[in-house]
Design a protein around this motif. Sequence first.
Motif, PDB file in Angstrom:
ATOM      1  N   SER A 186       0.869  -5.818  -6.433  1.00 18.57           N
ATOM      2  CA  SER A 186       1.838  -4.872  -6.982  1.00 18.57           C
ATOM      3  C   SER A 186       1.871  -3.560  -6.214  1.00 18.57           C
ATOM      4  O   SER A 186       2.608  -2.644  -6.591  1.00 18.57           O
ATOM      5  N   ASP A 187       1.105  -3.480  -5.136  1.00 16.59           N
ATOM      6  CA  ASP A 187       1.023  -2.231  -4.383  1.00 16.59           C
ATOM      7  C   ASP A 187       1.989  -2.227  -3.198  1.00 16.59           C
ATOM      8  O   ASP A 187       2.352  -3.275  -2.665  1.00 16.59           O
ATOM      9  N   ARG A 204       4.999  -5.387   0.021  1.00 16.68           N
ATOM     10  CA  ARG A 204       4.325  -5.441  -1.279  1.00 16.68           C
ATOM     11  C   ARG A 204       3.145  -6.397  -1.180  1.00 16.68           C
ATOM     12  O   ARG A 204       3.283  -7.558  -0.799  1.00 16.68           O
ATOM     13  N   VAL A 263      -4.361   4.126  -3.064  1.00 19.55           N
ATOM     14  CA  VAL A 263      -5.335   3.113  -3.460  1.00 19.55           C
ATOM     15  C   VAL A 263      -6.389   2.914  -2.384  1.00 19.55           C
ATOM     16  O   VAL A 263      -7.591   2.847  -2.665  1.00 19.55           O
ATOM     17  N   ARG A 280      -2.381   1.824   1.504  1.00 19.11           N
ATOM     18  CA  ARG A 280      -2.049   1.057   0.302  1.00 19.11           C
ATOM     19  C   ARG A 280      -1.907   2.019  -0.870  1.00 19.11           C
ATOM     20  O   ARG A 280      -2.841   2.777  -1.181  1.00 19.11           O
ATOM     21  N   VAL A 281      -0.735   2.015  -1.517  1.00 17.40           N
ATOM     22  CA  VAL A 281      -0.459   2.947  -2.614  1.00 17.40           C
ATOM     23  C   VAL A 281       0.108   2.181  -3.810  1.00 17.40           C
ATOM     24  O   VAL A 281       0.646   1.083  -3.673  1.00 17.40           O
ATOM     25  N   SER A 282      -0.005   2.786  -4.975  1.00 23.15           N
ATOM     26  CA  SER A 282       0.519   2.199  -6.207  1.00 23.15           C
ATOM     27  C   SER A 282       1.614   3.095  -6.783  1.00 23.15           C
ATOM     28  O   SER A 282       1.481   4.321  -6.797  1.00 23.15           O
ATOM     29  N   ASP A 283       2.694   2.469  -7.261  1.00 26.05           N
ATOM     30  CA  ASP A 283       3.761   3.217  -7.931  1.00 26.05           C
ATOM     31  C   ASP A 283       3.881   2.829  -9.402  1.00 26.05           C
ATOM     32  O   ASP A 283       4.855   3.167 -10.078  1.00 26.05           O
TER      33      ASP A 283
END
Length: 416
Positions: free
Chosen positions: A268-269, A265, A292, A281-284
């Motif tokens: 917040s990603d 983490r 992202v 890098r991704v966002s949930d």
Amino acid sequence: MTGLFHTGKIFENGYRSSRRSAPIAERMLEVKAAMSKKSSVWFWLAGLALLPVGAWADEAAFVPEVVSVKERMSPGPNVFVNQMDMATSTIYIFSTKDLTLKGNVSGGSWGLATLSRDGNTAYMASGFLSRVAYGTGEDVLQIFDVPTNTVKKEITLPYKLTQYTPDAAQLRLSADEKFIYIQNATPATSVTVVDLEKGKVVKEIPSPGCYGIYPMENGYGYSAICSDGSFATFKLSPDGQTFTSQKSERIFDVDEDPIFLASARVDSDLVFLSYNGNLYRVSDASGVIRKVDVIPATKGAPGSWGASGYGVMTYDSEAGIMFMAMSSNRHEGTHHHGATEIWAYDMKKKKIVSRSPVKDISTIGVVKGEETNLFGLDIKKNIIVKYDINPKNGYSLKLSAQRTDFGFATMIMGAR
């Protein structure tokens, strides 16, 4: 007479005799036997006289040592190593200061492990066969009290637990630690949800073609990596009885740039590392995974560098540094080999700030103790190594301690 000269008995030399047939020989043997008895008595008395006078007194004063078990481990921060075994998996507990072995807890085969946020509770999901190597099976979630190395509770699970090299993504706690999510593979994939407050299984969530558990930061739910390069996200009701699911667009190319199960983490990603050394890098946050950024961390580095090992990445949130286990001469099939360097990557500046040479390190983990250190596992020698981090020199690493007390291990854990 009795014994040797009793009529009709077979002598040791094999012939039969009687008192009438051998009176002279018999008398000679009787005299010899009598002398032998007297000699034995005399020898015993002489030996008794030679004993120390204080021997009897010492025996009376002797107090036997009583062996006991230490009730609690010594205080201080710990680093945990999960050793997988086909019969008995074990979580070893070391001091972060000098890698002193402080304790251990054990479960069954193919043990998956995780820790509570404070590091005082350890969880292991593993299998138990009635004949160790075969027979009827049972999967069990064990809950351990870390300070005392004792079992607090056992919860029987559906007999579907994954049998794969242990990874942090296979056994995860919800954000508030009410639920624990457990990876299944029969080979059909699903996740068992256990309510830790009630101490029972509340749901099994099918997730065909998707694997790994990446819990949301808030509420109840998690995402999973899918075989087509997308992610599936599952949101649970507060009681864990119902759920909804959504699938993302394709995030990565499973043929050209597959990703490891390891994650971190950053703010917040969620961040994943690919075989080729790219950071995804991704966002949930929205309830479905959204891309992202894709950071080519190996860009500009001469040679064919890529990630290598099992737990190939770990993040120092205070420093903003991502550590990555990397290997040169990367090619198809080398993704599980030990790393030859650990790179420190500044996530804000998007650049490599140091490259530290290592040997056969397959898993890395930043653990905060009296200081913040990076720990690694040597995949060939089954050694845990401790590295000091030097912020003044680009967060480079220096070996400061090492120890071996375990077998094949791919997981390092610490309190958060």
